[in-house]
Motif scaffolding. Structure first.
Motif, PDB file in Angstrom:
ATOM      1  N   ALA A   1      -6.438  -7.251   4.403  1.00 12.12           N
ATOM      2  CA  ALA A   1      -7.514  -7.238   5.387  1.00 12.12           C
ATOM      3  C   ALA A   1      -7.445  -8.460   6.290  1.00 12.12           C
ATOM      4  O   ALA A   1      -7.724  -8.376   7.498  1.00 12.12           O
TER       5      ALA A   1
ATOM      6  N   SER B   1      -2.474  -0.189  -1.091  1.00  9.91           N
ATOM      7  CA  SER B   1      -3.426  -1.074  -1.772  1.00  9.91           C
ATOM      8  C   SER B   1      -4.738  -0.356  -2.052  1.00  9.91           C
ATOM      9  O   SER B   1      -5.361  -0.572  -3.101  1.00  9.91           O
ATOM     10  N   VAL B   2      -5.170   0.508  -1.136  1.00  8.40           N
ATOM     11  CA  VAL B   2      -6.396   1.273  -1.352  1.00  8.40           C
ATOM     12  C   VAL B   2      -6.207   2.258  -2.501  1.00  8.40           C
ATOM     13  O   VAL B   2      -7.081   2.411  -3.356  1.00  8.40           O
TER      14      VAL B   2
ATOM     15  N   LEU C   1      -6.195   0.355  -5.856  1.00  7.74           N
ATOM     16  CA  LEU C   1      -7.550  -0.042  -6.218  1.00  7.74           C
ATOM     17  C   LEU C   1      -8.350   1.162  -6.691  1.00  7.74           C
ATOM     18  O   LEU C   1      -9.080   1.092  -7.688  1.00  7.74           O
TER      19      LEU C   1
ATOM     20  N   TRP D   1      -4.379  -0.463  10.627  1.00  4.72           N
ATOM     21  CA  TRP D   1      -4.964   0.453   9.649  1.00  4.72           C
ATOM     22  C   TRP D   1      -5.198   1.825  10.276  1.00  4.72           C
ATOM     23  O   TRP D   1      -4.939   2.853   9.644  1.00  4.72           O
TER      24      TRP D   1
ATOM     25  N   PHE E   1     -12.947   3.983   3.357  1.00  3.58           N
ATOM     26  CA  PHE E   1     -11.524   3.886   3.672  1.00  3.58           C
ATOM     27  C   PHE E   1     -10.889   5.264   3.847  1.00  3.58           C
ATOM     28  O   PHE E   1      -9.968   5.411   4.662  1.00  3.58           O
TER      29      PHE E   1
ATOM     30  N   LEU F   1      -0.347  -0.262   3.904  1.00  5.28           N
ATOM     31  CA  LEU F   1      -1.723  -0.719   3.783  1.00  5.28           C
ATOM     32  C   LEU F   1      -2.518   0.142   2.813  1.00  5.28           C
ATOM     33  O   LEU F   1      -3.227  -0.375   1.945  1.00  5.28           O
ATOM     34  N   TYR F   2      -2.377   1.450   2.941  1.00  2.00           N
ATOM     35  CA  TYR F   2      -3.151   2.337   2.073  1.00  2.00           C
ATOM     36  C   TYR F   2      -2.601   2.408   0.647  1.00  2.00           C
ATOM     37  O   TYR F   2      -3.278   2.919  -0.244  1.00  2.00           O
TER      38      TYR F   2
ATOM     39  N   TRP G   1      -7.997  -6.209  -5.958  1.00  2.00           N
ATOM     40  CA  TRP G   1      -8.941  -6.609  -4.913  1.00  2.00           C
ATOM     41  C   TRP G   1      -8.377  -7.779  -4.109  1.00  2.00           C
ATOM     42  O   TRP G   1      -8.460  -7.794  -2.869  1.00  2.00           O
TER      43      TRP G   1
ATOM     44  N   ASN H   1      -5.340  -8.415  -3.497  1.00  2.00           N
ATOM     45  CA  ASN H   1      -4.303  -7.881  -2.622  1.00  2.00           C
ATOM     46  C   ASN H   1      -4.912  -7.215  -1.397  1.00  2.00           C
ATOM     47  O   ASN H   1      -4.430  -7.398  -0.266  1.00  2.00           O
ATOM     48  N   LEU H   2      -5.982  -6.437  -1.609  1.00  2.00           N
ATOM     49  CA  LEU H   2      -6.649  -5.800  -0.478  1.00  2.00           C
ATOM     50  C   LEU H   2      -7.237  -6.843   0.471  1.00  2.00           C
ATOM     51  O   LEU H   2      -7.174  -6.686   1.694  1.00  2.00           O
TER      52      LEU H   2
END
Length: 213
Positions: free
Chosen positions: A74, A194-195, A198, A82, A34, A191-192, A67, A69-70
């Motif tokens: 996705a 969530s990354v 995590l 993204w 990612f 979006l990021y 996870w 949520n990701l």
């Protein structure tokens, strides 16, 4: 990508090669992916398929919820969304909105002492950057790939829990929170976020596990 085991602590891991190790290695690899490149549609589809449609995880652990949520992101955001977010925040001819290198957070500038120290650590493992990789070794993706190797590599003289703990504590633990903060304070990085969340939770679990050794 194998199915992730959501909230596995290192303290429960024995020899390298157990399913818990492979789950950790997978997650390090996913985080690296990612942050190195925006996810393509194939990767997003794999993540989306990890939880069947209409089902959520029964696990209430924080990492499991993150996870979930990701997975939803996705499913509901195409690869182009993204890529747009990645390019707008991580790519720049000057200073990007978010820098992904340890030296910036630990020394205030790129290509400083932390990069030298990481290269020394890699030398002790007999590792070096691939020729086609343009990012320096202190990039978060590179560091996560090293952790993946130290977990799942075949050479137990190098890929072992002791080296994992030393490398993580020296080169990832001191700055991952600041990186995640830098991402989460930018409102448009939906979006990021969530990354980053995590990543923060997984790294915290790793740190707790290493402290228990």
């Amino acid at each position: 990508m194998s199915e992730l085991e959501k909230d596995q602590k290192i303290a429960e891991v024995g020899d390298v090669g157990l399913p818990e190790d492979l789950a950790r290695a997978d997650l390090y690899g996913l985080i690296a992916r990612f942050f190195l490149l925006p996810p393509d549609q194939e990767l997003l589809d794999q993540i989306a398929a990890s939880i069947p449609e209409g089902q959520g995880s029964a696990d209430e652990a924080p990492l499991a919820r993150l996870w979930d949520n990701l997975v939803e992101l996705a499913k509901n955001n195409p690869a182009q969304a993204w890529r747009d977010e990645f390019d707008a925040n991580f790519i720049s001819v000057g200073k990007p909105n978010v820098v992904l290198n340890a030296s910036f957070y630990l020394a205030g500038h790129l290509n400083e002492k932390p990069l030298v120290e990481i290269r020394r650590s890699l030398d002790t493992f007999g590792l070096e950057a691939a020729e086609n990789i343009t990012e320096t070794e202190d990039h978060i993706a590179a560091l996560c790939e090293v952790m993946r190797y130290l977990i799942a590599g075949d050479d137990v003289e190098i890929s072992n829990l002791t080296n994992q703990r030393i490398f993580f504590n020296a080169h990832i633990r001191p700055w991952y929170d600041e990186l995640c903060d830098a991402i989460e304070i930018i409102p448009d990085m939906r979006l990021y976020h969530s990354v980053a969340a995590l990543t923060r939770e997984f790294m915290a679990i790793e740190a707790q596990g290493f402290d228990m050794i």
